[in-house]
Design an enzyme around this catalytic site. Structure first.
Site, PDB file in Angstrom:
ATOM      1  N   ARG A  48      30.990  54.782  33.957  1.00  0.00           N
ATOM      2  CA  ARG A  48      30.592  56.104  34.308  1.00  0.00           C
ATOM      3  C   ARG A  48      31.912  56.910  34.527  1.00  0.00           C
ATOM      4  O   ARG A  48      32.614  56.638  35.537  1.00  0.00           O
ATOM      5  CB  ARG A  48      29.695  56.373  35.360  1.00  0.00           C
ATOM      6  N   LYS A 106      33.528  34.752  36.429  1.00  0.00           N
ATOM      7  CA  LYS A 106      33.297  33.219  36.599  1.00  0.00           C
ATOM      8  C   LYS A 106      32.023  33.007  35.747  1.00  0.00           C
ATOM      9  O   LYS A 106      31.874  32.170  35.261  1.00  0.00           O
ATOM     10  CB  LYS A 106      33.186  33.117  38.032  1.00  0.00           C
ATOM     11  N   VAL A 133      37.621  32.059  40.567  1.00  0.00           N
ATOM     12  CA  VAL A 133      37.396  31.038  41.691  1.00  0.00           C
ATOM     13  C   VAL A 133      37.998  31.312  42.840  1.00  0.00           C
ATOM     14  O   VAL A 133      39.310  31.428  42.769  1.00  0.00           O
ATOM     15  CB  VAL A 133      37.733  29.815  41.027  1.00  0.00           C
ATOM     16  N   GLY A 135      38.936  34.018  44.777  1.00  0.00           N
ATOM     17  CA  GLY A 135      39.747  35.368  44.990  1.00  0.00           C
ATOM     18  C   GLY A 135      41.260  35.141  44.878  1.00  0.00           C
ATOM     19  O   GLY A 135      41.549  34.781  43.797  1.00  0.00           O
ATOM     20  N   ILE A 137      42.993  32.823  46.299  1.00  0.00           N
ATOM     21  CA  ILE A 137      43.399  31.441  46.490  1.00  0.00           C
ATOM     22  C   ILE A 137      44.136  30.934  45.036  1.00  0.00           C
ATOM     23  O   ILE A 137      43.293  30.933  44.269  1.00  0.00           O
ATOM     24  CB  ILE A 137      42.577  30.690  47.119  1.00  0.00           C
ATOM     25  N   GLU A 191      25.469  41.432  48.999  1.00  0.00           N
ATOM     26  CA  GLU A 191      24.905  42.431  48.271  1.00  0.00           C
ATOM     27  C   GLU A 191      23.375  42.823  48.648  1.00  0.00           C
ATOM     28  O   GLU A 191      22.659  41.821  49.249  1.00  0.00           O
ATOM     29  CB  GLU A 191      25.309  42.201  46.705  1.00  0.00           C
ATOM     30  N   LYS A 206      31.684  28.539  39.848  1.00  0.00           N
ATOM     31  CA  LYS A 206      32.910  28.311  40.249  1.00  0.00           C
ATOM     32  C   LYS A 206      33.053  26.730  39.965  1.00  0.00           C
ATOM     33  O   LYS A 206      34.182  26.298  39.691  1.00  0.00           O
ATOM     34  CB  LYS A 206      32.925  28.714  41.611  1.00  0.00           C
ATOM     35  N   GLY A 305      36.984  40.375  47.801  1.00  0.00           N
ATOM     36  CA  GLY A 305      37.611  41.751  47.933  1.00  0.00           C
ATOM     37  C   GLY A 305      38.726  42.331  47.112  1.00  0.00           C
ATOM     38  O   GLY A 305      39.011  41.307  46.335  1.00  0.00           O
TER      39      GLY A 305
END
Ligand code: HSE
Length: 429
Positions: A48, A106, A133, A135, A137, A191, A206, A305
């Site tokens: 959008r 993923k 997998v 974030g 790391i 969520e 993952k 994040g």
């Protein structure tokens, strides 16, 4: 330094995409210096248009992702949309155009990773997905590249931050699952529809990706045994504490002892407080890798994040841009071992079984004989009497999931067993 820029198409401008765009535009000079050529954000595909996106150059926005990918001058496509379609189609189109792809998807990689890798190899381009997998790391490249000379036997991970937050809350406050989930939702960890996290789908995707890379074979999400944490009770957490353990939702990928197969599973498990994964609190992720020569390694950090995930995406972007400039590609998908994924029945582990039983002579012997009949050896038994009944906690030595299930079926049929209150696997010893 090359002056002609490498052109990047960004698909998706949500929490992660907007951070990718922001960091790319604000640190463009550093990117150019590190890569050896300027990198230009050529367009950003969004669902959008017209939504406020602070820090994102508005003139780059388009709702036509297909046209952006196929415009003919894109060197790298960064896909942070998620889901199977249209992401898969757009990634395949990118390969046909000769563009490398960086993805954080993923679900798609756990389902169709092999097909995408083949398409990338045929097109002579890269497919990188460090952000898919855990974030921020670094995990995919350490497994694929740093440990390429070693033999990985086991990967044990906390790869879902939402569920780790919930279990940590239950552990630290004594709260039940629903109360801890409410707090996770209020704080923005869970969520509105938490199914993918709490039922273990996110962690299973993952696990499939990690198992495939760690063991050089093909593992899809459908091969991963999965149990979420919705059945974990405050009593389970208390029972774990009494044993010097903590409950974690673990993704466990193992090479069988005979080396002929692999297993991948996601389920709640008790781990001893002395295990490094036990100290992973709040929404953090950590992955514990056991390799033959390296020994035990632990990777720890934020698993989700916007900015942390963007860090992983951008690391991949730098790597694929460098490859492009060198006219090379990075390591592809290694599936040479072709080890089959074994079903859960054959997995061998320890179990914590909690029973409500009649408190009378012979009941303990009856229960013990059911374990013995199925070849499940008991490690410890803890009994606490209550008014006329008793709580009996049995911890077993290692046994197959099939033997334990048969034991539990038989226990349920005993008159003296009022309830099988909970069954939880014990890992990490
Ligand atoms: N929802 C995931 C988590 C992050 O809670 O860890 C994205 O994989």
């Amino acid at each position: 330094m090359r002056t002609r820029p490498l052109k990047v198409a960004l698909l998706g401008c949500g929490v992660v995409g907007s951070e990718v765009a922001r960091i790319m535009t604000t640190t463009a000079d550093d990117f150019a210096a590190r890569i050896g050529a300027p990198v230009e954000l050529a367009g950003i595909a969004v669902r959008r248009a017209g939504r406020p996106r602070p820090g994102v150059p508005e003139h780059l926005l388009t709702t036509d992702a297909e046209a952006l990918v196929n415009r003919g001058d894109i060197d790298v496509v960064v896909e942070v949309v998620g889901g199977i379609e249209p992401s898969k189609h757009l990634i395949l189109s990118a390969f046909e155009q000769g563009a490398s792809v960086v993805s954080a998807n993923k679900a798609l990689l756990a389902k169709d990773g092999a097909e995408l890798h083949t398409a990338a190899a045929e097109a002579g381009v890269d497919l990188y997905y460090e952000a898919a997998v855990a974030g921020a790391i670094p995990l995919i490249r350490p497994l694929r590249e740093s440990l390429a000379g070693d033999r990985v036997n086991r990967v044990l991970g906390i790869v879902n931050g939402t569920t780790n937050f919930i279990l940590d809350k239950m552990d630290s406050t004594g709260a039940g699952y629903s109360e801890a989930l409410e707090e996770a939702t209020a704080l923005g960890y869970a969520e509105a529809d938490p199914t993918a996290d709490v039922e273990g789908f996110d962690a299973a995707a993952k696990a499939a990706i990690l198992a495939g890379i760690a063991f050089h074979t093909k593992v899809t999400a459908a091969d991963v045994y999965r149990e979420g944490l919705t059945e974990v009770t405050a009593a389970d957490i208390a029972s774990a504490k009494a044993m010097g353990c903590v409950v974690k939702l673990l993704a466990i990928c193992e090479r069988a002892a005979d080396g002929a197969s692999v297993t991948a599973r996601v389920h709640p498990a008790m781990i001893p407080l002395s295990h490094p994964l036990a100290s992973v609190r709040e929404a953090y992720n950590a992955v514990f890798v056991e390799a033959e020569a390296a020994g035990r390694l632990m990777f720890y950090g934020p698993g989700a994040g916007g900015a942390p995930t963007a860090s992983a995406v951008l690391g991949d972007l730098v790597a694929v841009c460098r490859n492009k400039l060198n006219g090379a590609t990075g390591p592809g998908h290694s599936v040479y071992t072709r080890l089959p994924a074994k079903p859960m029945d054959e997995v061998v582990t320890r179990y914590h079984v909690s029973l409500d039983v009649d408190d009378r002579a012979g009941v303990l012997a009856q229960v013990a004989s059911v374990f013995a009949e199925h070849g499940v050896s008991i490690d410890t038994v803890r009994q606490q009497g209550r008014d006329g009944d008793a709580s009996l906690v049995v911890v077993t030595h290692r046994a197959t999931d099939a033997a334990l299930s048969a034991t539990v079926d038989k226990l349920r049929a005993l008159d003296s067993v009022r309830d099988v209150a909970s069954i939880m696997r014990v890992e990490g010893e």
